[in-house]
Design a protein around this motif. Structure first.
Motif, short mmCIF file in Angstrom:
data_model
loop_
_atom_site.label_atom_id
_atom_site.label_comp_id
_atom_site.label_asym_id
_atom_site.label_seq_id
_atom_site.Cartn_x
_atom_site.Cartn_y
_atom_site.Cartn_z
N ASN A 136 -141.50 48.66 -15.20
CA ASN A 136 -140.46 47.84 -14.58
C ASN A 136 -139.93 46.80 -15.57
OD1 ASN A 136 -138.84 46.82 -12.35
ND2 ASN A 136 -140.25 45.09 -12.35
N MET A 137 -140.82 46.16 -16.32
CA MET A 137 -140.38 45.16 -17.30
C MET A 137 -139.54 45.81 -18.40
SD MET A 137 -143.56 42.62 -17.80
CE MET A 137 -143.69 41.18 -16.79
N LEU A 138 -139.90 46.99 -18.80
CA LEU A 138 -139.10 47.72 -19.79
C LEU A 138 -137.71 48.01 -19.24
CD1 LEU A 138 -139.12 49.04 -22.59
CD2 LEU A 138 -139.91 51.13 -21.48
N TYR A 139 -137.64 48.39 -17.99
CA TYR A 139 -136.35 48.64 -17.35
C TYR A 139 -135.52 47.35 -17.28
CZ TYR A 139 -132.90 49.62 -13.77
OH TYR A 139 -131.73 49.74 -13.08
N ILE A 140 -136.15 46.25 -16.89
CA ILE A 140 -135.45 44.96 -16.81
C ILE A 140 -134.93 44.55 -18.19
CG2 ILE A 140 -135.81 42.48 -16.44
CD1 ILE A 140 -137.67 43.23 -14.11
N MET A 141 -135.78 44.71 -19.21
CA MET A 141 -135.36 44.32 -20.56
C MET A 141 -134.22 45.20 -21.08
SD MET A 141 -138.74 43.13 -22.61
CE MET A 141 -140.02 44.06 -21.80
N SER A 142 -134.28 46.50 -20.81
CA SER A 142 -133.20 47.36 -21.27
C SER A 142 -131.90 47.04 -20.53
CB SER A 142 -133.57 48.83 -21.09
OG SER A 142 -133.71 49.15 -19.72
N ASP A 143 -131.99 46.73 -19.25
CA ASP A 143 -130.81 46.33 -18.48
C ASP A 143 -130.23 45.02 -19.01
OD1 ASP A 143 -129.00 46.82 -16.29
OD2 ASP A 143 -129.99 45.17 -15.22
N LEU A 144 -131.08 44.08 -19.34
CA LEU A 144 -130.64 42.81 -19.90
C LEU A 144 -129.99 43.01 -21.27
CD1 LEU A 144 -130.58 39.74 -19.50
CD2 LEU A 144 -132.81 39.65 -20.62
N LEU A 145 -130.57 43.88 -22.08
CA LEU A 145 -129.99 44.18 -23.39
C LEU A 145 -128.59 44.77 -23.24
CD1 LEU A 145 -130.43 44.29 -26.47
CD2 LEU A 145 -131.35 46.59 -26.13
N ILE A 146 -128.42 45.66 -22.29
CA ILE A 146 -127.10 46.26 -22.05
C ILE A 146 -126.10 45.19 -21.63
CG2 ILE A 146 -125.83 47.80 -20.50
CD1 ILE A 146 -128.35 49.63 -20.57
N LYS A 147 -126.50 44.29 -20.75
CA LYS A 147 -125.59 43.22 -20.32
C LYS A 147 -125.21 42.30 -21.48
CE LYS A 147 -127.19 43.04 -15.55
NZ LYS A 147 -127.95 42.29 -14.56
N VAL A 148 -126.17 41.94 -22.30
CA VAL A 148 -125.90 41.07 -23.44
C VAL A 148 -124.96 41.75 -24.43
CG1 VAL A 148 -126.97 40.03 -25.48
CG2 VAL A 148 -128.00 39.71 -23.24
N LYS A 149 -125.19 43.02 -24.71
CA LYS A 149 -124.33 43.75 -25.64
C LYS A 149 -122.91 43.88 -25.09
CE LYS A 149 -126.54 44.60 -29.34
NZ LYS A 149 -126.03 44.08 -30.61
N ARG A 150 -122.76 44.12 -23.80
CA ARG A 150 -121.42 44.20 -23.21
C ARG A 150 -120.67 42.88 -23.36
NH1 ARG A 150 -122.71 47.59 -17.70
NH2 ARG A 150 -122.78 49.64 -18.71
N LYS A 151 -121.37 41.79 -23.08
CA LYS A 151 -120.74 40.47 -23.24
C LYS A 151 -120.40 40.21 -24.71
CE LYS A 151 -122.42 38.21 -19.14
NZ LYS A 151 -122.91 36.99 -18.57
#
Length: 176
Positions: A136-151
């Protein structure tokens, strides 16, 4: 190769060998041969109606529910992961205590020196929960990374657009 003297039943070592084979057959009789048979034997050997085992599995059910409902809260998930790992770390001490005091809460001595029972019933579910939390933490971190990269890409696009706009206005001559 085996010599003829070893194959003869009257040879001095043949009797000892036959005795060893018979002893091995008696010792292995009734023991599970495969993994599924070993699991069935374990399940049959444990009295699952004991109150302390039901309480333990109730705690696991509660922990699973808490893990599910706090799956988006990384702070709580970190605390639960740490709790699971500390519990697994303490399993040896719990096993030693259980081996000494099993008569106070159990009907049979489950706690052996190798710790098979405590590893299966106590540490196994805790490690499973730890694995789920890590996934779950890996999923949260990958989702956060995607959001940061999009911004980051959007900010870069706006910066380029702004710099192109300021360059175009600087090049145009002013009309009189």
């Amino acid at each position: 190769m085996v010599s003829e003297a070893q194959m003869e039943p009257d040879a001095p070592d043949a009797g000892a060998m036959r005795q060893l084979v018979d002893q091995y057959i008696r010792a292995s009789a009734g023991k599970p041969e495969g993994f599924l048979e070993a699991v069935e034997a374990f399940v049959a050997a444990v009295d699952w109606s004991e109150r302390w085992l039901q309480t333990l599995f109730g705690c696991y059910l509660l922990m699973g529910v808490i893990i599910f409902f706090t799956r988006k809260n990384s702070t709580m998930q970190s605390f639960l992961l740490l709790s699971c790992l500390v519990g697994t770390l303490c399993a040896q001490y719990i096993n030693d205590w259980g081996a000494e005091h099993w008569r106070e809460f159990a009907t049979q001595p489950y706690f052996d020196k190798d710790g098979f029972f405590i590893s299966t019933v106590f540490s196994g579910p805790l490690l499973f929960f730890s694995m789920l939390i890590l996934i779950n933490m890996l999923y949260i971190m990958s989702d956060l990374l995607i959001k940061v990269k999009r911004k980051e890409f959007a900010r870069e696009k706006r910066r380029k657009k702004k710099s192109r706009g300021s360059n175009n206005t600087a090049r145009k001559p002013k009309s009189e």
